[in-house]
Scaffold this motif. Structure first.
Motif, short mmCIF file in Angstrom:
data_model
loop_
_atom_site.label_atom_id
_atom_site.label_comp_id
_atom_site.label_asym_id
_atom_site.label_seq_id
_atom_site.Cartn_x
_atom_site.Cartn_y
_atom_site.Cartn_z
N SER A 132 0.96 -1.27 0.30
CA SER A 132 0.02 0.17 -0.23
C SER A 132 0.91 0.78 0.17
O SER A 132 0.55 2.26 -0.40
CB SER A 132 -0.89 0.21 1.28
N VAL A 133 2.14 1.69 0.59
CA VAL A 133 2.77 1.99 0.69
C VAL A 133 3.36 2.94 -0.37
O VAL A 133 3.78 3.89 -1.37
CB VAL A 133 3.93 2.09 2.05
N ILE A 134 3.96 1.07 -1.17
CA ILE A 134 4.84 1.57 -2.68
C ILE A 134 3.35 1.99 -3.38
O ILE A 134 4.12 2.75 -4.19
CB ILE A 134 5.55 0.25 -3.16
N THR A 135 2.06 1.78 -3.33
CA THR A 135 1.31 1.95 -4.63
C THR A 135 1.44 3.90 -4.04
O THR A 135 1.00 4.42 -5.22
CB THR A 135 -0.17 1.61 -3.88
N VAL A 136 1.34 3.88 -3.09
CA VAL A 136 0.87 5.34 -2.53
C VAL A 136 2.21 6.45 -3.01
O VAL A 136 1.55 7.51 -4.17
CB VAL A 136 0.39 5.97 -1.15
N GLY A 159 2.25 15.07 -13.39
CA GLY A 159 1.18 14.47 -14.13
C GLY A 159 0.82 13.44 -14.66
O GLY A 159 -0.26 13.04 -15.83
N VAL A 160 0.85 13.07 -14.10
CA VAL A 160 0.77 11.08 -15.06
C VAL A 160 -0.23 10.26 -13.81
O VAL A 160 0.19 9.89 -12.89
CB VAL A 160 1.50 10.57 -15.61
N ALA A 161 -1.41 10.12 -14.30
CA ALA A 161 -1.94 9.52 -13.27
C ALA A 161 -2.44 8.28 -13.70
O ALA A 161 -1.86 7.47 -15.00
CB ALA A 161 -4.16 9.63 -13.40
N GLY A 162 -2.73 6.87 -12.60
CA GLY A 162 -2.89 5.61 -13.47
C GLY A 162 -1.56 5.33 -12.98
O GLY A 162 -1.40 3.78 -12.91
N VAL A 163 -0.41 6.05 -11.88
CA VAL A 163 1.07 4.93 -12.06
C VAL A 163 0.69 4.30 -11.44
O VAL A 163 0.84 2.80 -11.24
CB VAL A 163 1.87 5.63 -11.84
N TYR A 206 1.02 0.02 -10.89
CA TYR A 206 1.11 -0.82 -10.57
C TYR A 206 1.00 -2.08 -9.75
O TYR A 206 1.01 -3.07 -9.16
CB TYR A 206 2.38 -0.01 -9.01
N LEU A 207 0.00 -1.78 -9.37
CA LEU A 207 -1.56 -2.91 -8.18
C LEU A 207 -1.97 -4.09 -9.84
O LEU A 207 -2.76 -4.86 -9.45
CB LEU A 207 -2.54 -1.79 -8.28
N ARG A 208 -1.85 -3.23 -11.01
CA ARG A 208 -2.21 -3.88 -12.84
C ARG A 208 -3.30 -4.15 -12.48
O ARG A 208 -4.32 -4.70 -12.96
CB ARG A 208 -1.48 -6.43 -12.28
N GLU A 209 -3.55 -2.86 -12.06
CA GLU A 209 -5.15 -2.91 -12.64
C GLU A 209 -4.70 -1.75 -13.96
O GLU A 209 -5.27 -0.30 -13.65
CB GLU A 209 -6.24 -1.49 -11.52
N TRP A 210 -4.74 -2.51 -15.12
CA TRP A 210 -4.70 -1.44 -16.36
C TRP A 210 -5.14 -1.22 -16.95
O TRP A 210 -5.23 0.01 -16.93
CB TRP A 210 -3.70 -2.90 -17.11
N LYS A 211 -7.09 -1.28 -16.16
CA LYS A 211 -8.71 -0.80 -16.96
C LYS A 211 -8.88 0.34 -16.50
O LYS A 211 -8.69 1.02 -17.31
CB LYS A 211 -9.64 -1.31 -17.23
N ARG A 212 -7.57 0.86 -14.59
CA ARG A 212 -8.43 1.88 -14.30
C ARG A 212 -7.36 2.57 -14.15
O ARG A 212 -7.10 4.22 -14.43
CB ARG A 212 -8.43 1.08 -12.61
N ALA A 213 -6.25 1.83 -14.83
CA ALA A 213 -4.88 2.57 -15.31
C ALA A 213 -4.89 3.42 -16.00
O ALA A 213 -4.77 4.69 -15.53
CB ALA A 213 -3.64 1.97 -14.86
N LEU A 225 -7.41 2.91 -2.23
CA LEU A 225 -8.81 2.22 -1.77
C LEU A 225 -8.83 0.92 -2.81
O LEU A 225 -8.72 0.20 -1.73
CB LEU A 225 -9.56 3.46 -2.48
N VAL A 226 -8.07 1.25 -3.86
CA VAL A 226 -8.22 -0.52 -4.43
C VAL A 226 -6.82 -1.51 -3.96
O VAL A 226 -6.81 -2.32 -3.75
CB VAL A 226 -7.60 0.52 -5.91
N SER A 227 -5.25 -0.47 -3.74
CA SER A 227 -4.62 -1.72 -3.14
C SER A 227 -5.54 -1.76 -1.87
O SER A 227 -4.97 -2.66 -1.30
CB SER A 227 -3.57 -0.31 -2.78
N VAL A 228 -6.24 -1.22 -0.81
CA VAL A 228 -6.85 -1.79 1.09
C VAL A 228 -7.46 -2.73 0.23
O VAL A 228 -7.64 -4.07 0.65
CB VAL A 228 -7.24 -0.26 1.24
N ARG A 229 -8.27 -2.64 -0.40
CA ARG A 229 -9.46 -3.57 -1.51
C ARG A 229 -8.64 -4.72 -1.50
O ARG A 229 -9.05 -5.91 -1.23
CB ARG A 229 -10.57 -3.02 -2.68
N GLN A 230 -7.92 -4.67 -2.54
CA GLN A 230 -6.98 -6.12 -2.77
C GLN A 230 -6.16 -6.81 -1.36
O GLN A 230 -5.75 -7.46 -1.43
CB GLN A 230 -5.76 -5.29 -3.81
N THR A 231 -5.52 -5.90 -0.61
CA THR A 231 -4.75 -6.13 0.89
C THR A 231 -5.88 -7.02 1.23
O THR A 231 -5.24 -7.41 2.04
CB THR A 231 -4.30 -5.14 1.99
#
Length: 156
Positions: A8-12, A22-26, A30-37, A88-94
């Protein structure tokens, strides 16, 4: 720090690092949520462009510093919400991965048991990393560990 908290820390950190440039979705990538990224990337790109065009009117701003504060605040808001969503996606996956029991009784080369839902297998648990993966593949999508070949039953 345990594995889930570290993820979760690495994700944030990655999400904030991407937002700084200026790049959203990074963080989602990392969480391999490609569509969301991709969704966040294009939302930030086209949303930011729409804000700039609507505020600029007939004049073309020569730099970021020429933009009105409301446009800059709007772009920062999109990037901030992207970082919050990645967390939030990271916490959900965790939470989903912590409820999965890792099999400890598998021997070397033994095929993991498929988690069944009725008669159809939804996922299998990787014997190497313990994460759920696609049962139709012969390797883990997380750690790329190969599953042992299932012994074929002789036809009668």
């Amino acid at each position: 720090m345990n594995e889930n908290r570290r993820r979760s820390v690495i994700t944030v950190l990655l999400a904030v690092g991407g937002a700084v440039f200026g790049v959203a979705g990074v963080g989602h990538a990392y969480l391999r949520e490609w569509k969301r990224a991709l969704l966040w990337f294009f939302l930030a790109l086209f949303g930011g462009a729409a804000l700039v065009v609507s505020a600029a009117g007939d004049t073309v701003p020569s730099s970021v510093f020429d933009l009105p504060p409301t446009v800059i605040a709007g772009i920062f808001f999109i990037l901030f919400i992207s970082v919050v969503d990645a967390y939030l996606v990271s916490v959900r996956q965790t939470n989903a991965s912590s409820s999965v029991s890792v099999p400890t009784d598998l021997k070397d080369g033994e095929t993991p048991v498929a988690a069944t839902d009725g008669e159809q297998a939804a996922t299998v648990t990787c014997p190497h990393c313990g994460k759920e993966t696609d049962p139709e593949l012969d390797f883990c999508t997380w750690c790329t560990g190969r599953f042992a070949e299932a012994e074929e039953e002789p036809e009668s």
